[in-house]
Every structure is written in C-alpha cells, then in structure tokens.
Design a protein around this motif. Structure first.
Motif, short mmCIF file in Angstrom:
data_model
loop_
_atom_site.label_atom_id
_atom_site.label_comp_id
_atom_site.label_asym_id
_atom_site.label_seq_id
_atom_site.Cartn_x
_atom_site.Cartn_y
_atom_site.Cartn_z
N GLU A 86 0.85 -1.19 0.00
CA GLU A 86 0.00 0.00 0.00
C GLU A 86 0.89 1.24 0.00
O GLU A 86 1.91 1.28 0.70
N ARG A 90 1.60 11.54 2.27
CA ARG A 90 1.26 12.45 3.37
C ARG A 90 1.70 13.87 3.03
O ARG A 90 2.87 14.09 2.71
N GLY A 95 -1.97 10.89 12.31
CA GLY A 95 -2.05 9.43 12.41
C GLY A 95 -0.74 8.76 12.77
O GLY A 95 0.02 9.26 13.60
N SER A 96 -0.44 7.66 12.07
CA SER A 96 0.66 6.79 12.52
C SER A 96 2.03 7.45 12.43
O SER A 96 2.92 7.13 13.22
N ASP A 125 -0.70 -4.41 8.71
CA ASP A 125 -0.13 -3.57 7.65
C ASP A 125 1.16 -2.84 8.07
O ASP A 125 1.17 -1.61 8.19
N ASP A 171 -3.67 13.22 4.02
CA ASP A 171 -2.96 12.01 3.58
C ASP A 171 -3.97 11.05 2.96
O ASP A 171 -5.18 11.25 3.08
N LYS A 173 -4.29 6.67 1.22
CA LYS A 173 -3.67 5.37 0.90
C LYS A 173 -4.17 4.89 -0.47
O LYS A 173 -5.34 5.04 -0.79
N ASP A 193 -12.71 6.83 3.58
CA ASP A 193 -12.27 5.75 4.48
C ASP A 193 -10.75 5.62 4.46
O ASP A 193 -10.16 5.20 5.45
N GLY A 194 -10.14 5.96 3.32
CA GLY A 194 -8.69 5.77 3.19
C GLY A 194 -7.95 7.08 3.01
O GLY A 194 -6.84 7.10 2.47
N SER A 195 -8.57 8.18 3.45
CA SER A 195 -7.93 9.50 3.31
C SER A 195 -8.18 10.30 4.59
O SER A 195 -9.11 9.99 5.33
N ARG A 196 -7.35 11.31 4.81
CA ARG A 196 -7.70 12.30 5.84
C ARG A 196 -8.01 13.60 5.12
O ARG A 196 -7.20 14.09 4.31
N ARG A 212 -12.90 6.67 14.01
CA ARG A 212 -11.78 6.11 14.78
C ARG A 212 -11.74 6.71 16.18
O ARG A 212 -11.57 6.02 17.16
O1 C5P Z 1 -2.83 5.17 9.94
P1 C5P Z 1 -2.01 6.08 9.06
O2 C5P Z 1 -1.80 7.44 9.62
O3 C5P Z 1 -0.72 5.43 8.63
O4 C5P Z 1 -2.89 6.26 7.73
C1 C5P Z 1 -2.49 7.10 6.68
C2 C5P Z 1 -3.61 7.21 5.67
O5 C5P Z 1 -3.81 5.97 5.01
C3 C5P Z 1 -4.96 7.57 6.32
O6 C5P Z 1 -5.67 8.41 5.44
C4 C5P Z 1 -5.66 6.22 6.45
O7 C5P Z 1 -7.07 6.35 6.37
C5 C5P Z 1 -5.11 5.47 5.26
N1 C5P Z 1 -4.97 4.03 5.51
C6 C5P Z 1 -5.86 3.14 4.94
N2 C5P Z 1 -5.72 1.79 5.15
C7 C5P Z 1 -4.74 1.32 5.90
C8 C5P Z 1 -3.82 2.21 6.51
C9 C5P Z 1 -3.97 3.56 6.30
O8 C5P Z 1 -6.75 3.55 4.20
N3 C5P Z 1 -4.63 0.03 6.07
#
Ligand code: C5P
Length: 236
Positions: A86, A90, A95-96, A125, A171, A173, A193-196, A212
């Motif tokens: 993946e 950023r 987040g992480s 992951d 950010d 993914k 779901d996969g973005s901020r 979350r």
């Molecule tokens: O958790 P983290 O800060 O590493 O996530 C970075 C971006 O990737 C966030 O937008 C989060 O929603 C997305 N992400 C995701 N699926 C994952 C890990 C992160 O969609 N397994």
C-alpha cells in the motif's frame, strides 16, 4: 459469484473473467477491525466518491480499474492482481507518522512523504522499505517506482480538487494491481475511508477519523462531504 469479501467491499465475478463487480457496503472498521459499526448510506457515498475521484484520476492520464458505476453501490472494474504494497502519501502529519516519529499533528511537510506498507491484516499492515517488497517478491523495483510516481501525480490531482471544495488533503492510501498483460492500474478505492480530509477553515474532519476517535457522527460527515463535492460553485 462472490470472489472476495473485504472489510468494506465485496468482489463478485461476472460473465467476463476480466471484469469484476465490486459492492461497497455500510460496514466501517477501524484499528484493523477492532472497532466496527454500520453507517447508513456509507456504501453509496463511498461508491459515488470513489467513482468521481477515479474519473478525475483517469482524466489526468493515470489508468484505473474502474469501468463504470452500476446501481447505487456497485462498480464494474477490470479484474487485477493486487500488489500487496500500500502506498501512503502524506502532505501533513497525522495518524501513525506522528506516533512513529514523534511529530506534531498538523505539521506541514515541505514535500509529500511517500510511505510503503505491507498489505497484511494479520500483521496490521506494517511499514516496509523497498528491499522488503523486492526481496520477498511483493513487487519489483520498477513497479515500486511506478507506484510512487503515479501516487504523487494523483496527489497533485486530488489536492487541487479538494482545495477547490475548501478541503485540505492531509494524507491517503492507494493500492495498485496488474492485469494479465502486466499493465498497472490504480485499484481498490479512493474514499474518505482511506484519506484524511480537513475543512480548510474549521479543521473539522470529513474522514474515517470521525469514527476512529469517536468525535462525531460518520454518516453526517460523509454526507456533508458528498454535498460539498456535488454543490455548484458560488459564482455560477
Ligand atoms: O494510519 P495512518 O496514519 O498510517 O494512515 C495514513 C492514511 O492511510 C490515512 O488516510 C488512512 O485512512 C489510510 N490508511 C488506509 N488503510 C490502511 C492504513 C492507512 O486507508 N490500512
């Protein structure tokens, strides 16, 4: 026939083996499935948003798996073998990366940071480097370089789009896949779901962080986001 059941989507076969039907559902999970809830219309909202954003990305010259949206919650897509790496891009710290590197949330990077993660629910992951991906056979160096190049271009497209809607792309993914000829396509989804996504003025979240960290109602946030996307510019 059901081919694969993911956390937020199911993949079905079609009569044509090179085409799959992907259904977005209302399930929402966080922290690798530890937190779960259903949100009304989330499947529809994410399907519409992903269709729109993949269309923009395609228009910018980056090929995606999307063929077309069908019904309210489904897409017909090219069948791909997902590369289990993946890419996270950023623009701002959240987040992480804040936990891992002790950064303050909101710190703006001089240039986008590109990170790679191994796609494995069992391992949560984990963050990886090029050598892990290459030596363990998950991707070639050429594929990694192509994924990084495409992801940075997608970042330019999405940042400009969201900014016009008064939203900062913090950010996101991405996942890529390959078709039998070896061609690489953007796959999976491009959704909140996969973005901020932060409101430029108020800093409010329009993304899964609302779920979350329990600071609001996810359906409402996604609904507002969809309205923000589809509303006409003020000067029309
Ligand atoms: O958790 P983290 O800060 O590493 O996530 C970075 C971006 O990737 C966030 O937008 C989060 O929603 C997305 N992400 C995701 N699926 C994952 C890990 C992160 O969609 N397994």
């Amino acid at each position: 026939m059901l081919l694969y059941e993911g956390k937020a989507k199911s993949v079905f076969s079609t009569k044509d083996p090179s085409i799959v039907r992907i259904r977005f559902n209302d399930k929402t999970t966080a922290f690798n499935g530890l937190k779960k809830e259903n949100f009304k219309n989330k499947g529809m909202t994410n399907c519409v948003i992903s269709t729109l954003l993949m269309g923009l990305i395609e228009h910018a010259g980056i090929e995606t798996h999307l063929i077309q949206m069908v019904g309210d919650t489904e897409q017909l897509c090219h069948s791909v073998d997902i590369i289990p790496v993946e890419v996270v891009i950023r623009n701002i710290a959240a987040g992480s990366i804040c936990r891992r590197l002790g950064l303050v949330k909101g710190y703006k990077f001089n240039r986008p940071i590109v990170e790679l993660f191994y796609k494995s629910d069992d391992l949560n992951d984990p963050l990886i480097n090029d050598q892990h991906a290459i030596d363990f056979g998950w991707a070639t160096l050429e594929q990694l370089d192509m994924m990084r190049r495409k992801s940075l271009k997608i970042n330019d497209v999405l940042q400009a789009f969201w900014l016009k809607k008064g939203i900062t792309l913090v950010d996101f993914k991405l996942e890529f896949g390959v078709v039998p000829s070896g061609k690489m396509l953007l796959a999976d989804e491009v959704t909140p779901d996969g973005s901020r996504l932060w409101d430029v003025e108020t800093g409010d979240n329009f993304d899964k962080d609302v779920f979350r960290y329990g600071n609001g109602e996810l359906s409402e946030a996604y609904d507002k986001l969809l309205r923000r996307i589809t509303e006409l510019p003020q000067n029309l």
